[in-house]
Design an enzyme around this catalytic site. Structure first.
Site, short mmCIF file in Angstrom:
data_model
loop_
_atom_site.label_atom_id
_atom_site.label_comp_id
_atom_site.label_asym_id
_atom_site.label_seq_id
_atom_site.Cartn_x
_atom_site.Cartn_y
_atom_site.Cartn_z
N SER A 130 0.92 -1.22 -0.05
CA SER A 130 -0.04 0.02 -0.07
C SER A 130 1.09 1.11 0.10
CB SER A 130 -1.09 -0.03 1.25
OG SER A 130 -1.88 1.04 1.07
N THR A 131 0.81 1.89 1.07
CA THR A 131 1.44 3.17 0.87
C THR A 131 3.18 2.98 0.85
OG1 THR A 131 -0.22 4.26 2.48
CG2 THR A 131 2.06 5.65 2.10
N HIS A 149 -2.71 -1.20 -3.28
CA HIS A 149 -3.65 -0.29 -3.33
C HIS A 149 -3.62 1.09 -4.14
CE1 HIS A 149 -4.47 -1.90 1.27
NE2 HIS A 149 -4.77 -2.72 0.40
N MET A 193 -0.21 1.45 5.19
CA MET A 193 -1.38 1.63 6.36
C MET A 193 -2.32 0.77 6.43
SD MET A 193 -1.34 5.84 6.03
CE MET A 193 0.25 6.82 5.97
#
Length: 358
Positions: A177-178, A204, A297
């Site tokens: 993700s991040t 994501h 996250m």
């Protein structure tokens, strides 16, 4: 808690007003200043010492990349890029330079369509606010050349055709993700040649960006990398990236494992869902797979980790030494089921070791 101070940098007056209004609609967020170009932005950051900065990449006087380098290296302030979909490749370059995340503008002109990003912007800002400062790292995610060369040399010294050790892994499934885009590029570019296992990725990302992302990854990796399409076969030497805004699951069809692209359900907090992908992979590949949880996250992937473990698969998590945000890896490790916790430069080597190529 004290207010999170934000500076908005955008040369469009309409965008500045709209972004400011959306941010100030979040509890405990205060927009303390704005700037119309990069030079003015630096002055505002020096004077106001914000906790977060949003920037547009297309600005006069100082380009967004130069501004981003200064903000992330000299001031170590988290940066969210707000840029048009047409600038997808620039967005990924910005992430490689240290931007923490990005939000896609629906158009490049002043339009009420900009209001459509409100939920995405507010969600990402809240995620940053809720994470402890020590959980967010801001530095270049590129693997040092000497480590990349060492990994390739070791792989070359233990070729798959040696006959000494047969691979037991047919699939590597990665969730991120991040901070994920540069992390994935670091891993895939570290392989010197194709290896006889398939790779699937759920990163994501919103709709419209994953094709450009896959094409960017493909330029620096010996693997064939593409955005997954419904019905794509899972074959060795290929990496499939789940399309933004959709989930990717694997199904057995006529003796061939294929990727199915399905819409998310109301229970999927993060999309593409890592949990959904891992659960489908584990049901088919069982002990013949590796699951990797990278920076990000939230807790997406922790349920999938349990499924992979129950089926005998091998589990790797990125360590807090290199994760831009140690959220998803921490949740995976908290299950007590992860087999190896390694820094990013060691992930590729760990995959090759478990696969029998090192």
């Amino acid at each position: 808690m004290s207010s999170v101070r934000v500076v908005v940098i955008d040369d469009s007056a309409f965008s500045r007003r709209t972004i400011t209004k959306m941010l100030e609609g979040i509890k405990d967020i205060e927009v303390v200043g704005f700037a119309t170009n990069g030079e003015e932005g630096i002055q505002k950051v020096v004077a106001l010492k914000p906790d977060l900065v949003t920037i547009d990449l297309e600005m006069p006087k100082m380009d967004g990349f130069t501004l981003l380098r200064i903000l992330t290296t000299r001031f170590s302030v988290p940066v969210i890029v707000i840029s048009a979909l047409s600038a997808a490749d620039k967005v990924f370059k910005a992430l490689e330079l240290g931007a923490l995340d990005f939000v896609a503008k629906p158009s490049g002109s002043a339009s009420t369509d900009l209001l459509l990003i409100r939920d995405d912007l507010q969600q990402k800002v809240l995620q940053i606010v809720r994470h402890k400062q020590k959980d967010i790292r801001r530095f270049s995610r590129q693997m040092p050349v000497e480590e990349r060369v060492a990994t390739n040399r070791q792989a070359a010294e233990h070729p798959a055709s040696s006959g000494v050790q047969q691979t037991t892994i047919d699939l590597v499934a990665i969730g991120s993700s991040t901070g994920g885009p540069p992390a994935l590029q670091s891993i895939f570019s570290s392989f010197e040649h194709k290896f006889p296992f398939a790779v699937v990725v759920s990163q994501h990302m919103p709709t419209g960006f994953t094709r450009a992302f896959a094409e960017r990854l493909n330029r620096s990796s010996p693997f064939d990398i593409k955005e997954a399409e419904d019905g794509d076969p899972i074959i060795p030497g290929r990496i499939l990236i789940a399309p933004g805004g959709k989930n990717m699951i694997l199904e057995m069809c006529g003796g061939q494992v294929t990727a199915r692209i399905v819409p998310p359900t109301s229970s999927d907090l993060y999309v593409p869902s890592i949990d959904v992908m891992l659960e489908s992979c584990a049901a088919i590949y069982r002990k013949r797979m590796i699951a990797v949880i990278l920076t990000g996250m939230g807790n997406d992937g922790s349920k999938g980790v349990r499924s992979v473990h129950e089926q005998g698969g091998y589990l790797i998590a990125e360590s807090d030494k290199t994760a831009v945000v140690y959220g998803m890896p921490r949740e995976a490790v908290a299950t007590g089921l992860v087999d190896r916790i390694v820094p990013l430069p060691c992930v590729a080597r760990e995959i090759l070791v478990k696969s029998g190529f090192l």
